[in-house]
Design a protein around this motif. Sequence first.
Motif, short mmCIF file in Angstrom:
data_model
loop_
_atom_site.label_atom_id
_atom_site.label_comp_id
_atom_site.label_asym_id
_atom_site.label_seq_id
_atom_site.Cartn_x
_atom_site.Cartn_y
_atom_site.Cartn_z
N PHE A 135 -14.02 1.05 1.52
CA PHE A 135 -13.35 1.03 0.23
C PHE A 135 -12.72 -0.32 -0.11
CE2 PHE A 135 -13.39 5.53 1.52
CZ PHE A 135 -14.11 6.03 0.45
N GLU A 136 -12.58 -1.20 0.88
CA GLU A 136 -12.05 -2.54 0.62
C GLU A 136 -13.12 -3.61 0.68
OE1 GLU A 136 -10.57 -0.57 3.07
OE2 GLU A 136 -8.99 0.18 1.73
N THR A 138 -16.65 -4.97 -0.59
CA THR A 138 -17.71 -4.86 -1.59
C THR A 138 -19.09 -5.04 -0.98
OG1 THR A 138 -17.42 -7.20 -2.14
CG2 THR A 138 -16.24 -5.60 -3.50
N GLN A 141 -20.05 -1.71 0.25
CA GLN A 141 -20.39 -0.85 -0.88
C GLN A 141 -21.79 -1.15 -1.41
OE1 GLN A 141 -17.23 -1.08 -3.80
NE2 GLN A 141 -15.65 -0.68 -2.27
N ALA A 173 -10.53 8.04 1.43
CA ALA A 173 -9.94 6.85 0.81
C ALA A 173 -8.42 7.00 0.75
CB ALA A 173 -10.50 6.65 -0.59
N ASP A 175 -6.51 5.76 -1.47
CA ASP A 175 -6.20 5.98 -2.88
C ASP A 175 -7.40 6.67 -3.52
OD1 ASP A 175 -5.79 5.83 -5.63
OD2 ASP A 175 -5.00 3.79 -5.57
N GLU A 177 -8.43 6.70 -6.38
CA GLU A 177 -9.11 5.85 -7.36
C GLU A 177 -10.17 4.98 -6.69
OE1 GLU A 177 -10.23 4.77 -11.04
OE2 GLU A 177 -8.87 6.38 -10.43
N GLN A 178 -9.97 4.65 -5.41
CA GLN A 178 -10.99 3.89 -4.68
C GLN A 178 -12.29 4.69 -4.60
OE1 GLN A 178 -8.54 3.43 -1.07
NE2 GLN A 178 -8.77 1.20 -1.32
N TRP A 179 -12.16 5.97 -4.35
CA TRP A 179 -13.35 6.83 -4.29
C TRP A 179 -13.96 6.99 -5.68
CZ3 TRP A 179 -17.47 8.30 -2.33
CH2 TRP A 179 -18.09 9.55 -2.56
N GLN A 181 -13.95 4.89 -8.13
CA GLN A 181 -14.65 3.65 -8.48
C GLN A 181 -15.98 3.54 -7.76
OE1 GLN A 181 -11.84 0.47 -7.74
NE2 GLN A 181 -10.45 1.16 -9.34
N ASN A 204 -12.18 13.59 -2.70
CA ASN A 204 -11.62 12.71 -1.68
C ASN A 204 -10.93 13.51 -0.56
OD1 ASN A 204 -10.93 10.17 -0.57
ND2 ASN A 204 -8.90 10.26 -1.52
#
Length: 376
Positions: A135-136, A138, A141, A173, A175, A177-179, A181, A204
Motif C-alpha cells: 500500500f506504500e 507504487t 502496485q 491496509a 487506512d 482509503e489505501q485499499w 485507491q 478491507n
Amino acid sequence: MKEFSFFLLSLLLIVASCTQQPAAEEQGAKFEIKRGVNLSHWLSQSQVRGEERAKHIDEGDITRLKEYGFDHVRIPIDEEQFWDEEGNKLTEAWDLLTTTLDNCQKHELRAIVDLHIIRSHYFNAVNEGGANTLFEDTVAQNQLIDMWKQLSAVLNKYPTSLVAYEFMNEPVADDPEQWNQLIAKVHTALRALEPERTLVIGSNLWQSVGTFKDLKVPENDSNLILSFHYYEPFVLTHYTAGWTPIGKYTGKVEYPGVMVSQEEYAKQSDEVKKEVERFTKEWNKDSLKAQIQDAIDVAKKYNLQLICGEWGYFEKSPKEQSLRWAKDMISVFDEDNLAWDLWCYDGDFGFWKHDDSGFKDEEMLKVIMSGKKLGE
C-alpha cells in the motif's frame, strides 16, 4: 451465374453468423453463482510441487463437486507459485490452473480465480512477524497490475460466464482509503483489457463485514461481485486451532446460546479471558445476521451480487455445535440470496480427504447443501 454466386455468398455469411453468435453470447453472459467451495492449499499456501501437486486436484475432483451440487469453485493462487523472484512464469502452475479451468468448462462448473498471496502482501503477515509493503509501494502496485495483465492474457479465452477474477484476497491496509485507491487502479487496468469480465472485490481488513461501510465500489459497473469472509463466532470455528490466540481456549463451547459460560470463563488465564470475553453472551442466527447486515446493505445499495467468499469451521471444532452454526449460516445466506464459498474442500476445514479412505463428511455436506440452489 452472378445471382447464384451472390446467393451462395449470402448463405455462407448467414451460416458464419449463426456459428459465431452463440460464442459471442456466451462470452458476454453473466457470471452467476450460488454454492461454491475453495480449492485451498493447492496453488496457494503449499510447498508441494511436481506430481504430488498435479494429483491434488484433477478432473475427478471437479466432477465430484459438480455431483455434490456445487455450481462453482474458488481457486486461490499465489504469486510464488506462478512467478519466480525475477518475474519469470513457472509454467507448471499455469498449466495446472488452465487444465482445471478446462475441466470446469467441460463439467459446467464456474470458477473464481483468486490471487491469494503476493510477495508484497500477505493477509497474515503481521501475526507472523512480517510486514506488507503493497500500500506504500507504487512499484509493488504496478507489479500487481502486471500480474493481472499476464493472467488476463491467458484466461481471457474463457467465457465471462465461466471465469471471474478476484484480484486480491483479504487486504490489510492501515487506512481503508489505501485499499480503495488500489481497487480503482486495478479496476481501471482490468477494465481496459476485459470490459465484461466479472471482478470480485472484498472489503478491507481480511474482507470483514465491519469495514464494508468504508468500501468505495467502482461506479457504473454491473459486472462486480462484492465479497466478505466470515468465521464468527471464532471461538467455535477455530476451536483449538494452534495458529490463533483463541485456539488456547479448550473449555466447553455452546451454539446457539451463551457460547462460553461464566463458569468456563472463570477458569481461564487472563490471556485467554481477553480472547473469549466477547463470547460470554448469547450467539444465534440473529447475531450472525446482524453482523453481516452492513455488507448486505452495501450490496443492495449498488444492486450487486454479494458473496461470502470464505466461511467454515476447523475439523477439531465441536461437531454438533458447528453443524448447528453451519445450518444457521446457510439460512442467513438464503434469506438475502447471498452466494457462498465454503473454506474448504479437502483441508482441515474441509469435507473430503485425499487419501486411501476417500473419507467425506456426510453430515457437513448434508447441512451445507440443504439450502437454495442457483436460480431458486
